[in-house]
Design an enzyme around this catalytic site. Structure first.
Site, PDB file in Angstrom:
ATOM      1  N   SER A 184       0.814  -1.225   0.000  1.00  0.00           N
ATOM      2  CA  SER A 184       0.000   0.000   0.000  1.00  0.00           C
ATOM      3  C   SER A 184       0.846   1.273   0.000  1.00  0.00           C
ATOM      4  O   SER A 184       1.993   1.272   0.439  1.00  0.00           O
ATOM      5  CB  SER A 184      -0.957  -0.021   1.186  1.00  0.00           C
ATOM      6  N   GLY A 262       0.184   2.413  -5.861  1.00  0.00           N
ATOM      7  CA  GLY A 262       1.420   3.189  -5.719  1.00  0.00           C
ATOM      8  C   GLY A 262       1.828   3.708  -7.083  1.00  0.00           C
ATOM      9  O   GLY A 262       0.984   3.856  -7.991  1.00  0.00           O
ATOM     10  N   GLY A 265       6.001   3.217 -11.878  1.00  0.00           N
ATOM     11  CA  GLY A 265       7.321   2.600 -12.017  1.00  0.00           C
ATOM     12  C   GLY A 265       7.465   1.366 -11.139  1.00  0.00           C
ATOM     13  O   GLY A 265       7.962   0.326 -11.597  1.00  0.00           O
ATOM     14  N   VAL A 266       7.036   1.462  -9.885  1.00  0.00           N
ATOM     15  CA  VAL A 266       7.154   0.319  -8.978  1.00  0.00           C
ATOM     16  C   VAL A 266       6.267  -0.830  -9.469  1.00  0.00           C
ATOM     17  O   VAL A 266       6.689  -1.994  -9.487  1.00  0.00           O
ATOM     18  CB  VAL A 266       6.761   0.729  -7.524  1.00  0.00           C
ATOM     19  N   GLU A 290      -3.340  -0.150  -8.921  1.00  0.00           N
ATOM     20  CA  GLU A 290      -3.815   1.194  -9.255  1.00  0.00           C
ATOM     21  C   GLU A 290      -2.618   2.107  -9.083  1.00  0.00           C
ATOM     22  O   GLU A 290      -1.999   2.124  -8.016  1.00  0.00           O
ATOM     23  CB  GLU A 290      -4.976   1.600  -8.341  1.00  0.00           C
ATOM     24  N   CYS A 324      -3.884  10.572  -5.736  1.00  0.00           N
ATOM     25  CA  CYS A 324      -3.649  10.089  -7.098  1.00  0.00           C
ATOM     26  C   CYS A 324      -4.576  10.813  -8.060  1.00  0.00           C
ATOM     27  O   CYS A 324      -4.287  10.950  -9.237  1.00  0.00           O
ATOM     28  CB  CYS A 324      -3.887   8.590  -7.159  1.00  0.00           C
TER      29      CYS A 324
HETATM   30  P1  NAD Z   1       5.334   4.169  -4.189  1.00  0.00           P
HETATM   31  O1  NAD Z   1       5.185   3.485  -5.495  1.00  0.00           O
HETATM   32  O2  NAD Z   1       6.592   4.879  -3.904  1.00  0.00           O
HETATM   33  O3  NAD Z   1       5.117   3.132  -3.003  1.00  0.00           O
HETATM   34  C1  NAD Z   1       3.968   2.316  -2.919  1.00  0.00           C
HETATM   35  C2  NAD Z   1       4.302   1.111  -2.075  1.00  0.00           C
HETATM   36  O4  NAD Z   1       5.206   0.286  -2.809  1.00  0.00           O
HETATM   37  C3  NAD Z   1       5.008   1.439  -0.766  1.00  0.00           C
HETATM   38  O5  NAD Z   1       4.573   0.553   0.236  1.00  0.00           O
HETATM   39  C4  NAD Z   1       6.462   1.203  -1.115  1.00  0.00           C
HETATM   40  O6  NAD Z   1       7.266   0.926   0.006  1.00  0.00           O
HETATM   41  C5  NAD Z   1       6.319  -0.020  -1.996  1.00  0.00           C
HETATM   42  N1  NAD Z   1       7.462  -0.322  -2.839  1.00  0.00           N
HETATM   43  C6  NAD Z   1       8.346   0.510  -3.421  1.00  0.00           C
HETATM   44  N2  NAD Z   1       9.240  -0.192  -4.145  1.00  0.00           N
HETATM   45  C7  NAD Z   1       8.905  -1.494  -4.024  1.00  0.00           C
HETATM   46  C8  NAD Z   1       9.423  -2.718  -4.537  1.00  0.00           C
HETATM   47  N3  NAD Z   1      10.474  -2.743  -5.329  1.00  0.00           N
HETATM   48  N4  NAD Z   1       8.791  -3.867  -4.192  1.00  0.00           N
HETATM   49  C9  NAD Z   1       7.715  -3.863  -3.383  1.00  0.00           C
HETATM   50  N5  NAD Z   1       7.190  -2.750  -2.878  1.00  0.00           N
HETATM   51  C10 NAD Z   1       7.768  -1.585  -3.196  1.00  0.00           C
HETATM   52  O7  NAD Z   1       4.076   5.155  -4.048  1.00  0.00           O
HETATM   53  P2  NAD Z   1       3.728   6.171  -2.889  1.00  0.00           P
HETATM   54  O8  NAD Z   1       4.701   7.318  -2.930  1.00  0.00           O
HETATM   55  O9  NAD Z   1       3.509   5.479  -1.607  1.00  0.00           O
HETATM   56  O10 NAD Z   1       2.309   6.683  -3.389  1.00  0.00           O
HETATM   57  C11 NAD Z   1       2.195   7.625  -4.399  1.00  0.00           C
HETATM   58  C12 NAD Z   1       1.894   6.986  -5.733  1.00  0.00           C
HETATM   59  O11 NAD Z   1       0.746   6.168  -5.599  1.00  0.00           O
HETATM   60  C13 NAD Z   1       1.547   8.013  -6.792  1.00  0.00           C
HETATM   61  O12 NAD Z   1       2.132   7.631  -8.006  1.00  0.00           O
HETATM   62  C14 NAD Z   1       0.028   7.935  -6.875  1.00  0.00           C
HETATM   63  O13 NAD Z   1      -0.522   8.347  -8.091  1.00  0.00           O
HETATM   64  C15 NAD Z   1      -0.205   6.481  -6.609  1.00  0.00           C
HETATM   65  N6  NAD Z   1      -1.552   6.230  -6.115  1.00  0.00           N
HETATM   66  C16 NAD Z   1      -2.472   5.727  -6.984  1.00  0.00           C
HETATM   67  C17 NAD Z   1      -3.769   5.507  -6.582  1.00  0.00           C
HETATM   68  C18 NAD Z   1      -4.791   4.954  -7.536  1.00  0.00           C
HETATM   69  O14 NAD Z   1      -5.862   4.565  -7.095  1.00  0.00           O
HETATM   70  N7  NAD Z   1      -4.499   4.921  -8.824  1.00  0.00           N
HETATM   71  C19 NAD Z   1      -4.127   5.779  -5.264  1.00  0.00           C
HETATM   72  C20 NAD Z   1      -3.162   6.267  -4.390  1.00  0.00           C
HETATM   73  C21 NAD Z   1      -1.864   6.496  -4.823  1.00  0.00           C
END
Ligand code: NAD
Length: 539
Positions: A184, A262, A265-266, A290, A324
């Site tokens: 998340s 998230g 890219g991830v 998402e 987001c």
């Molecule tokens: P993020 O991608 O940096 O992190 C999301 C999660 O992924 C975190 O728990 C992080 O620790 C984990 N993570 C990172 N690298 C990883 C890996 N290699 N393996 C496994 N897990 C990994 O995102 P964030 O900064 O927490 O949130 C912001 C992003 O989320 C923005 O791009 C936003 O648009 C998106 N978002 C999208 C929605 C949607 O419904 N589309 C909703 C909320 C946020």
């Protein structure tokens, strides 16, 4: 026994006005959390585990203030969590759906009562949300996810195939074979809650990796799930480094699905890793994600400019643009730009920013130093470019907290970097289009960014609305007419986007829950044939 869950309702949003009782209760809880340093354990198989690297939790708006510490799991604990999820599976999947639902109904009740102020205060302090943003997220949306999803689960289970003469056809909605990995983001406590609970509701067991910057609220949510009676090991709370946990989880043959929210890219890197391991899995994993957005507001010359400006300001700057769905690009009609510009500058100049405990602040801090630094880089590009000017804001200060002024950039280049890339901060870029040429402007909206999450149009005439809505049909999974492009409510606006914004499995709807079941079709014949020959075979 056939039980029936009634149609759910949306949790009422409390006002926290000066005279309300909730305001006092919340202030007390804020004080409590500010004056108690919590030590957050890993929760694996229902047990609190205090192992791994100790990390601090700090307020983004006051980074000198430590709210507590948490343990970051190492490989050992991650392996334990996977084992715990697998061990809990048999019993949980066999439990009657109504008992599973009861756990989440009870959790929703706890959220709207005992845990309301705990979750809100943790979200305010840990993720730097103002009181209203915390209430609509940590309390209302979280309770809504649990109540609506329980109801959707029931509706899915009810759906059964046709009965034939002497044959009873049934559909058994099995959970996936293996365990589910929930990862998340920081920006919504409700998303942290939904990602592990939606698969769990459907009988799956889960390893949940929360974001490091939302551990406090996510931990309180885990606590309330345990208070609601969730059996040990059904959801395992595992703060950990993404790269470390992914390596173990994605290599496990029992990995059955990822529920991710998230950045794009991830998610892309996860998908690649899963593809690379595809031959090792017992079953094709479900990949639900998402991801990012570059959400727009398109203003037609016929629009009510006050409504459009309000939509832009709220969607652009609420929660510091870290939704987001936040508005980050605006298409303004040339003949009305002067009017819209004046309204925007007047409104944005009234925004107050500061600590979350001062309720007069509309904005607070961005989540951490990395977010601050990367946003300031984008602002500097705009400041130094001949193609852009800063209409408002443009300054940041990270001495006490990570504060960035609400910033409006105006550009003459529709493909300027801040029109195309997700910044995830309070930066809105406006491009003024020639409103004698609507088609060209709509082409730009469609072709400017790889994302397609949310978008809004402000216009009056029905013909115009129809034309815009049709032309932009692929640009957003959540499309708003004469409303801001953020603020989706569970059960009302199922949420999710396409293109680079995700798999569009619509959180807060039955469509998402369908991803967490692997149905078995059962045909039972009450009068099976007794000879292999068919009547047409007779001479
Ligand atoms: P993020 O991608 O940096 O992190 C999301 C999660 O992924 C975190 O728990 C992080 O620790 C984990 N993570 C990172 N690298 C990883 C890996 N290699 N393996 C496994 N897990 C990994 O995102 P964030 O900064 O927490 O949130 C912001 C992003 O989320 C923005 O791009 C936003 O648009 C998106 N978002 C999208 C929605 C949607 O419904 N589309 C909703 C909320 C946020």
């Amino acid at each position: 026994m056939i039980y029936n869950l009634p149609k759910p309702w949306n949790e009422p949003v409390y006002s926290y006005s000066l005279v309300s009782p909730e305001r006092e209760l919340l202030k007390k809880e804020l004080d409590r959390q500010l004056n108690t340093a919590v030590e957050i354990p890993l929760i694996i198989g229902g047990k609190e585990i205090r192992k791994g690297t100790v990390k601090e939790i700090r307020c983004p708006h006051d980074h000198g203030k430590v709210l507590g510490t948490y343990f970051e799991a190492t490989e050992n604990e991650i392996e334990l969590a996977v084992k715990a999820a697998i061990a809990a599976k048999e019993k949980w999947k066999k439990m009657a759906w109504s008992d599973r639902a009861a756990v989440f109904q009870k959790a929703a009740s706890l959220i709207s009562t005992k845990y309301r102020y705990i979750l809100n205060a943790a979200t305010m302090l840990g993720q730097s949300k103002n009181v209203h943003q915390a209430e609509i997220d940590a309390t209302c949306e979280t309770a809504d996810f649990l109540r609506f999803n329980s109801y959707f689960m029931q509706e899915i289970y009810k759906e059964q195939p046709q009965y034939e003469t002497h044959i009873w056809n049934r559909m058994e909605y099995r959970p996936l074979e293996g365990f589910v990995f929930a990862v998340s983001p920081f920006n919504f406590t409700a998303i942290g809650a939904n990602l592990p609970t939606a698969p769990a509701m459907m009988g799956n067991t889960v390893v949940w990796k929360p974001a490091s910057t939302s551990i406090l609220s996510n931990y309180y949510f885990m606590q309330l799930l345990m208070e609601a009676g969730i059996p040990d090991g059904v959801i395992n709370f595992l703060p950990s480094k993404g790269s470390v946990v992914s390596k173990i989880v994605f290599n496990d043959p029992d990995f059955a699905g990822i529920h991710f929210t998230g950045s794009t890219g991830v998610f892309n890197s996860m998908w690649k890793t899963i593809s690379g391991n595809i031959e090792n899995y017992r079953t094709y994993p479900r990949i639900v994600g998402e991801t990012g957005g570059k959400d727009y507001v398109f203003v037609d010359k016929s629009a009510d400019m006050k409504a459009a400006a309000t939509g832009i300001i709220r969607a652009g700057f609420e929660y510091q643009g870290q939704k987001c769905s936040a508005c980050s690009r605006v298409y303004a009609p040339s003949s009305k730009w002067a009017e819209l510009k004046e309204l925007l500058t007047e409104m944005v100049s009234r925004i107050k920013m500061g600590d979350v405990t001062d309720f007069t602040n509309f904005m607070n801090a961005v989540i951490d130093e990395a977010a601050f630094d990367s946003t300031m880089k984008y602002i500097d590009i705009a400041k130094n470019s001949k193609e852009a000017e800063i209409l408002y804001g443009g300054n940041g200060n990270k001495t006490k907290g990570y504060f960035i002024e609400p910033t409006i950039v105006v550009t003459e280049n529709p493909h300027f970097i801040t029109m195309e890339e997700e910044i995830f901060a309070p930066v809105v870029t406006v491009y003024v289009y020639d409103d004698n040429n609507l088609e060209t402007a709509l082409d730009l909206v469609d072709n400017t960014s790889p994302y397609a999450l949310t978008g809004a149009v402000f216009a009056r005439g029905r013909d115009t609305l129809v034309e815009i809505s049709e032309r932009l049909s692929e640009t957003a999974g959540n499309f708003y007419i004469n409303d801001k492009c953020s603020g989706a409510v569970v059960g009302c606006q199922p949420f999710g986007g396409s293109r680079a914004s995700g798999t569009n499995d619509k959180a807060g709807s039955h469509l998402n829950l369908l991803r967490w079941t692997s149905p078995r079709t059962i045909k039972e014949n009450f009068a099976p044939p007794k000879d292999f020959e068919y009547p047409w075979m007779q001479e």
